[in-house]
Design a protein around this motif. Structure first.
Motif, PDB file in Angstrom:
ATOM      1  N   THR A 214      25.881   3.781 -48.105  1.00  0.00           N
ATOM      2  CA  THR A 214      25.541   3.139 -46.837  1.00  0.00           C
ATOM      3  C   THR A 214      24.915   4.105 -45.825  1.00  0.00           C
ATOM      4  O   THR A 214      24.571   3.698 -44.713  1.00  0.00           O
ATOM      5  N   THR A 216      22.563   6.267 -43.512  1.00  0.00           N
ATOM      6  CA  THR A 216      21.211   6.097 -42.963  1.00  0.00           C
ATOM      7  C   THR A 216      20.727   7.353 -42.255  1.00  0.00           C
ATOM      8  O   THR A 216      19.528   7.541 -42.066  1.00  0.00           O
ATOM      9  N   ASP A 217      21.655   8.228 -41.854  1.00  0.00           N
ATOM     10  CA  ASP A 217      21.303   9.499 -41.216  1.00  0.00           C
ATOM     11  C   ASP A 217      21.553  10.622 -42.217  1.00  0.00           C
ATOM     12  O   ASP A 217      22.692  10.904 -42.593  1.00  0.00           O
ATOM     13  N   PHE A 218      20.481  11.275 -42.654  1.00  0.00           N
ATOM     14  CA  PHE A 218      20.591  12.275 -43.710  1.00  0.00           C
ATOM     15  C   PHE A 218      20.504  13.716 -43.202  1.00  0.00           C
ATOM     16  O   PHE A 218      20.568  14.647 -43.993  1.00  0.00           O
ATOM     17  N   TRP A 237      17.745   9.503 -56.380  1.00  0.00           N
ATOM     18  CA  TRP A 237      17.850   8.518 -55.301  1.00  0.00           C
ATOM     19  C   TRP A 237      17.049   7.273 -55.621  1.00  0.00           C
ATOM     20  O   TRP A 237      15.987   7.336 -56.246  1.00  0.00           O
ATOM     21  N   SER A 240      16.251   1.503 -50.417  1.00  0.00           N
ATOM     22  CA  SER A 240      15.458   1.364 -49.196  1.00  0.00           C
ATOM     23  C   SER A 240      15.602   2.518 -48.217  1.00  0.00           C
ATOM     24  O   SER A 240      14.831   2.626 -47.272  1.00  0.00           O
ATOM     25  N   THR A 241      16.581   3.405 -48.416  1.00  0.00           N
ATOM     26  CA  THR A 241      16.792   4.518 -47.490  1.00  0.00           C
ATOM     27  C   THR A 241      16.048   5.781 -47.910  1.00  0.00           C
ATOM     28  O   THR A 241      16.204   6.829 -47.282  1.00  0.00           O
ATOM     29  N   SER A 243      12.956   6.768 -47.650  1.00  0.00           N
ATOM     30  CA  SER A 243      12.027   7.342 -46.670  1.00  0.00           C
ATOM     31  C   SER A 243      12.749   8.207 -45.658  1.00  0.00           C
ATOM     32  O   SER A 243      12.332   9.339 -45.364  1.00  0.00           O
ATOM     33  N   ALA A 244      13.846   7.692 -45.136  1.00  0.00           N
ATOM     34  CA  ALA A 244      14.629   8.458 -44.156  1.00  0.00           C
ATOM     35  C   ALA A 244      15.214   9.712 -44.790  1.00  0.00           C
ATOM     36  O   ALA A 244      15.275  10.776 -44.160  1.00  0.00           O
ATOM     37  N   MET A 245      15.626   9.611 -46.027  1.00  0.00           N
ATOM     38  CA  MET A 245      16.200  10.760 -46.725  1.00  0.00           C
ATOM     39  C   MET A 245      15.160  11.863 -46.908  1.00  0.00           C
ATOM     40  O   MET A 245      15.411  13.031 -46.582  1.00  0.00           O
TER      41      MET A 245
END
Length: 399
Positions: A214, A216-218, A237, A240-241, A243-245
């Motif tokens: 869950t 979202t902040d990597f 990985w 949907s997360t 890109s942020a990762m």
């Protein structure tokens, strides 16, 4: 006896036989009718996959590949031995509970061949069910190593985590300190175990960072990577997360401070790499342009837009395997299993071989680089790693 009396007796006998078939439904008679006993009845195949849910795009590619492979393997007829191959599709949404329910429903209706698991957690639940009910199960994109050798009824049409890691091993060089960055899930744990077995077994020290699914902040996790100072970071990985990762890892200097290796996901995810894309060392199960052979050409003609993608080959190979099994066994699952053990065939990725002892699917893998940006990103092959060099360790068949 008059003709009318004879007709009445024939009708009564037919009705009694029909009633008996209904009463004994729980004892396996419908399975004989659906796939074994009637030489003219359709051969039933059930595809339980992620039509919806977080891996829906994977599932769509798998099904497109399966349909193309079925046409290819049957010469466009959709028939095996003169019998139609009847395919039923069920959506598990990536949920093992839904997958098991769908599989039970299909088995209850007489289906003797199941395929399509998109998620590892799903495949690991469907496989024991297949063994209990003595039906053939060909797992799909699910990559967990534990699927191999899980039971004699279970096969796979895609790659497994060990094969990813064997490909990544080529990037390690003289380094000895490896860190695995992966989600805390069946998929992630499988990758950690594979890296420890393959790279750890070759003398590397392997640690891991298990990230909550869950998250979202990597940024905090990127900091942990920097602090560990590894020679190689293996990133496993999906979702949907991504890109942020990747943005966090790039902004925190991880990509410029060490060798980062990851798998090349489906084309739609490539823009998510952002500026990180050109800095990565990529291992690839498959990408458009990785191969050029008869199967790949047939696939390209069949898929929308003519552009193949990561999990199209898994569906294509599944169809080839199932057609081969049905040709050999019809409705006899034991004959299907025997026919697949040791089976070697040419598919989209090249030569694939089902290892007889544990049902691992031996196959080539690819190393790649990305160039360009955004939707214009292009993957090019750096090297092909042979099926022998990517072969996972033999697993003991469990049941």
């Amino acid at each position: 006896m008059s003709g009318s009396a004879t007709s009445r007796r024939a009708l009564l006998a037919g009705a009694l036989l029909t009633a008996a078939a209904v009463v004994t439904a729980g004892c396996g008679s419908p399975q004989e009718a659906a796939t074994g006993g009637d030489a003219q009845a359709p051969l039933s195949v059930g595809i339980v996959y992620s039509k919806s849910g977080p891996l829906a795009s994977y599932g769509q590619q798998y099904v497109e590949g399966f349909q193309a492979g079925l046409a290819y393997a049957t010469g466009g007829t959709g028939k095996v031995g003169g019998r139609d191959v009847s395919v039923t599709y069920a959506d598990d949404a990536g949920d093992p509970v839904k997958a098991v329910a769908a599989a039970k429903d299909l088995i209850g209706k007489g289906t003797k061949v199941l395929a399509g698991s998109t998620a590892s957690g799903v495949a690991l639940q469907v496989a024991p069910l297949a063994a209990t009910n003595k039906v053939l199960f060909v797992s799909g994109p699910a990559a967990a190593d534990a699927i191999t050798g899980l039971n004699r009824y279970t096969f796979r049409s895609g790659r497994q985590s060990f094969q990813d890691v064997q490909t990544a091993r080529k990037y390690l060089g003289a380094g000895r300190k490896v860190l695995v960055f992966a989600p805390d899930s069946a998929f992630g744990k499988s990758n950690v175990a594979a890296v420890k077995a393959v790279l750890g077994g070759a003398g590397a020290t392997v640690s891991d960072i298990a990230v909550p699914a869950t998250a979202t902040d990597f940024t905090p996790f990127a900091g942990q990577i920097k602090a560990a100072a590894p020679d190689l970071v293996f990133v496993a990985w999906a979702g949907s997360t991504a890109s942020a990762m990747w943005q966090a890892l790039d902004q925190q200097g991880v990509l410029s401070s060490t060798t980062v290796v990851t798998g090349l996901d489906i084309r739609a995810t490539w823009p998510a790499f952002g500026a990180a894309g050109a800095k990565l060392n990529l291992l690839a199960h498959y990408f458009d342009g990785a191969t050029d052979n008869a199967a790949e050409q047939a696939l390209a003609k069949a898929v929308p837009g003519g552009r193949t993608d990561l999990f199209h080959p898994d569906g294509f190979a599944a169809a080839q395997m199932i057609v081969h099994a049905l040709e050999a066994g019809g409705g006899d699952v034991e004959k299907m299993i025997t026919s697949l053990e040791g089976y070697s065939f040419e598919s989209v990725k090249g030569k694939l071989t089902v290892r007889a002892g544990d049902h691992a699917l031996l196959q080539p893998m690819f190393q790649a680089k990305l160039t360009g940006s955004g939707d214009a990103m292009t993957a090019t092959s750096v090297a092909t790693v042979s099926d022998a060099d990517t072969a996972p360790p033999a697993a003991a068949m469990k049941g």
